[in-house]
Write an enzyme that holds these catalytic residues in place. Structure first.
Site, short mmCIF file in Angstrom:
data_model
loop_
_atom_site.label_atom_id
_atom_site.label_comp_id
_atom_site.label_asym_id
_atom_site.label_seq_id
_atom_site.Cartn_x
_atom_site.Cartn_y
_atom_site.Cartn_z
N ASP A 150 0.81 -1.22 0.00
CA ASP A 150 0.00 0.00 0.00
C ASP A 150 0.85 1.27 0.00
O ASP A 150 0.64 2.17 0.82
CB ASP A 150 -0.94 0.03 1.21
CG ASP A 150 -1.70 -1.26 1.41
OD1 ASP A 150 -1.91 -1.98 0.43
OD2 ASP A 150 -2.07 -1.55 2.57
N GLY A 155 -12.46 -7.70 10.15
CA GLY A 155 -13.89 -7.89 10.02
C GLY A 155 -14.74 -6.74 10.52
O GLY A 155 -15.97 -6.80 10.40
N ASN A 211 -16.96 -0.41 5.35
CA ASN A 211 -15.55 -0.64 5.03
C ASN A 211 -14.86 0.65 4.57
O ASN A 211 -14.22 0.72 3.52
CB ASN A 211 -15.40 -1.72 3.96
CG ASN A 211 -14.20 -2.62 4.22
OD1 ASN A 211 -13.64 -2.61 5.31
ND2 ASN A 211 -13.81 -3.38 3.23
N ILE A 255 -12.11 2.56 4.37
CA ILE A 255 -10.65 2.57 4.45
C ILE A 255 -10.11 3.03 3.10
O ILE A 255 -10.86 3.41 2.21
CB ILE A 255 -10.07 1.18 4.82
CG1 ILE A 255 -10.44 0.15 3.75
CG2 ILE A 255 -10.58 0.74 6.19
CD1 ILE A 255 -9.71 -1.17 3.89
N ASP A 256 -8.78 2.99 2.95
CA ASP A 256 -8.11 3.26 1.67
C ASP A 256 -8.43 4.65 1.12
O ASP A 256 -8.92 4.81 0.01
CB ASP A 256 -8.48 2.20 0.63
CG ASP A 256 -7.83 0.86 0.92
OD1 ASP A 256 -7.17 0.74 1.97
OD2 ASP A 256 -7.97 -0.05 0.10
N SER A 290 -13.67 0.40 0.03
CA SER A 290 -13.08 -0.92 -0.17
C SER A 290 -14.18 -1.95 -0.39
O SER A 290 -14.79 -2.44 0.55
CB SER A 290 -12.25 -1.30 1.07
OG SER A 290 -11.77 -2.63 0.96
N PHE A 291 -14.45 -2.23 -1.66
CA PHE A 291 -15.38 -3.28 -2.08
C PHE A 291 -16.82 -3.04 -1.63
O PHE A 291 -17.63 -3.95 -1.63
CB PHE A 291 -14.91 -4.66 -1.60
CG PHE A 291 -13.54 -5.01 -2.12
CD1 PHE A 291 -13.23 -4.87 -3.46
CD2 PHE A 291 -12.56 -5.48 -1.26
CE1 PHE A 291 -11.97 -5.19 -3.95
CE2 PHE A 291 -11.30 -5.80 -1.73
CZ PHE A 291 -11.00 -5.66 -3.08
N GLU A 317 -10.91 -1.14 -4.48
CA GLU A 317 -10.34 -0.49 -3.30
C GLU A 317 -9.02 0.14 -3.72
O GLU A 317 -8.63 0.10 -4.89
CB GLU A 317 -10.15 -1.48 -2.15
CG GLU A 317 -9.10 -2.54 -2.39
CD GLU A 317 -8.81 -3.36 -1.14
OE1 GLU A 317 -9.56 -3.24 -0.15
OE2 GLU A 317 -7.83 -4.13 -1.16
N HIS A 367 -2.62 -1.79 -5.43
CA HIS A 367 -2.52 -0.59 -4.59
C HIS A 367 -1.32 0.26 -4.99
O HIS A 367 -0.33 0.35 -4.28
CB HIS A 367 -2.46 -0.92 -3.10
CG HIS A 367 -2.82 0.26 -2.25
ND1 HIS A 367 -3.89 0.26 -1.39
CD2 HIS A 367 -2.27 1.49 -2.16
CE1 HIS A 367 -3.96 1.44 -0.79
NE2 HIS A 367 -2.98 2.21 -1.25
#
Length: 330
Positions: free
Chosen positions: A42, A118, A153, A155-156, A172-173, A203, A273
Site C-alpha cells: 500500500d 472484520g 468498510n 478505508i483506503d 473498499s469493495f 479499493e 494498490h
C-alpha cells in the site's frame, strides 16, 4: 480489505542491515523488481524539499514504516510514522493500513485507515501531521467511521486538491466515494455530502489528473492470499473529478467496468494498490505498487514500473510487472 502479512525471519534491525549490505541497483543502467524485497504494501509517495522521495506503507499493521530514496530504486528506512506510544487509539485494538501522505498548508499530512479484522462498520479514517517528512507525526484523531458516514468498510483514503478545494476519496469493495474536506484538510467540510464515483469491485483508490482527464486507479481481487492473490491494478477515466469514470468502451466504473493496468506474470502475483505517479527528468512517469513474489512469497514487496500514455490511456508494458528495466532519470 488489506490484511496482515508478517515479515518472518527478520526484525526491523535485520532488514536495515540487509539493506546496508545490498549493492546499489543504480550502479548499473537498469534495476530489477522488487526495489524493496520485504513486505511494504500500500505505498504512498511524496517528494520533499530535501530532494528525497519518501514512501509510506503498511507493515504488520503497527506504525507505518517510512523509507526514502533519491531515485525510486535505492531505498533506506528512516523510521516509522508512529511509535507504540504515539500511534492512534480511536480503534483501540485496530491495525493501521494504507497511509496517504500529502503536503498541505506548510505541513505533512498523513491520512491513515484503522480497523480490526472484520470490523467493516467500526473501521475509519484518521489524520496525523508533522513538520518533516520523516516525522515525528502527531495524531489528530479520527475523521470518520463507517457507521458515522454510512459507507461500509471505510478505508483506503486518497486526498486530492482541485480548483482550490480539498477532497478525500475512499472505499473498499463497498463502493468508492468522495467528499469535500475543510480548508486545513483535517476534517470533513461542514455540510459536505458524499458521492459515489465507482462500484463495488474496487479499493485502493488513486486519482491522477493529466490533460483534460482524471484517471481513477484502483485494485480488484484478493490482496492477501499469498500466491493465490488475484489483486490486479485497473483504471478508468473521466473529464470530471467526480465522474462518471468509464473504460475505453465508455462503460461506467459504477458498474465495475475498467481497463487492466497491471496483472500478475511468471514472477509476481497480487499486483495492486499503486502509489502516486511521479515524473522523472526525462519526462517519464513512474509508479510504485506492491506484489507477491513467486520466488519468495513472504509478504508483499515494493515494485516500480514506468507508466506510458497511449491515446490518453495509461499502460505498463505487457500489462505485467517488469523483471528488469532502465532506471528513472533523476
Amino acid at each position: 480489505m488489506r490484511k496482515l502479512f508478517f515479515i518472518s525471519l527478520f526484525g526491523i534491525a535485520s532488514l536495515t542491515a540487509c539493506l546496508a549490505d545490498k549493492p546499489l541497483q543504480t550502479e548499473n543502467k537498469t534495476y530489477r523488481n522488487p526495489v524493496i524485497d520485504y513486505s511494504l504494501p500500500d505505498p504512498s509517495l511524496i517528494k520533499a524539499d530535501d530532494g528525497y522521495f519518501y514512501v509510506y506503507a503498511t507493515e504488520n499493521i503497527r506504525n507505518l514504516p517510512i523509507h526514502r530514496s533519491r531515485n525510486l530504486v535505492d531505498w533506506e528506512e528512516v523510521g516509522t510514522a508512529f511509535t507504540d506510544e504515539t500511534r492512534p487509539t480511536f480503534e483501540p485494538k485496530g491495525g493501521l493500513w494504507a497511509p496517504d501522505i500529502n503536503y498541505i498548508n506548510g505541513q505533512y499530512v498523513l491520512y491513515y485507515s484503522m480497523s480490526v479484522w472484520g470490523g467493516e462498520w467500526t473501521c475509519g479514517i484518521g489524520v496525523a501531521t508533522a513538520d518533516k517528512p520523516e516525522g515525528p507525526f502527531t495524531d489528530r484523531g479520527m475523521m470518520f467511521r463507517s457507521n458515522t458516514i454510512g459507507v461500509q468498510n471505510s478505508i483506503d483514503q486518497y486526498y486530492i486538491e482541485e480548483n482550490g478545494k480539498k477532497y478525500m476519496f475512499w472505499g473498499s469493495f463497498r463502493g468508492i466515494y468522495g467528499i469535500e474536506l475543510s480548508d486545513d484538510g483535517l476534517t470533513l467540510k461542514e455540510g459536505a455530502e458524499k458521492k459515489q464515483v465507482a462500484g463495488t469491485a474496487y479499493e485502493g483508490t488513486y486519482i491522477h489528473k493529466r490533460g483534460k482527464y482524471y484517471y481513477l486507479f484502483a485494485s480488484i481481487g484478493s490482496c492477501c492470499e499469498g500466491l493465490k492473490s488475484t489483486y490486479t491494478t485497473v483504471v478508468g477515466r473521466s473529464e470530471n473529478l467526480f465522474g462518471p469514470y468509464v473504460d475505453k468502451k465508455g462503460q461506467p466504473m459504477m458498474e465495475n467496468h475498467h481497463e487492466i493496468l497491471i496483472r500478475g506474470n511468471e514472477a509476481f502475483v497480487g499486483t495492486g494498490h499503486n502509489s502516486e505517479i511521479v515524473t522523472d527528468k526525462a519526462g517519464n512517469d513512474w509508479m510504485l505498487y506492491h506484489a507477491v513474489s513467486k520466488e519468495n512469497p513472504t509478504g508483499r514487496v515494493l515494485m516500480l514500473d514506468q507508466v506510458r500514455w497511449v491515446n490518453d490511456w495509461p499502460e505498463v508494458t505487457g500489462s505485467t510487472p517488469s523483471l528488469e528495466a532502465e532506471i528513472p532519470v533523476f
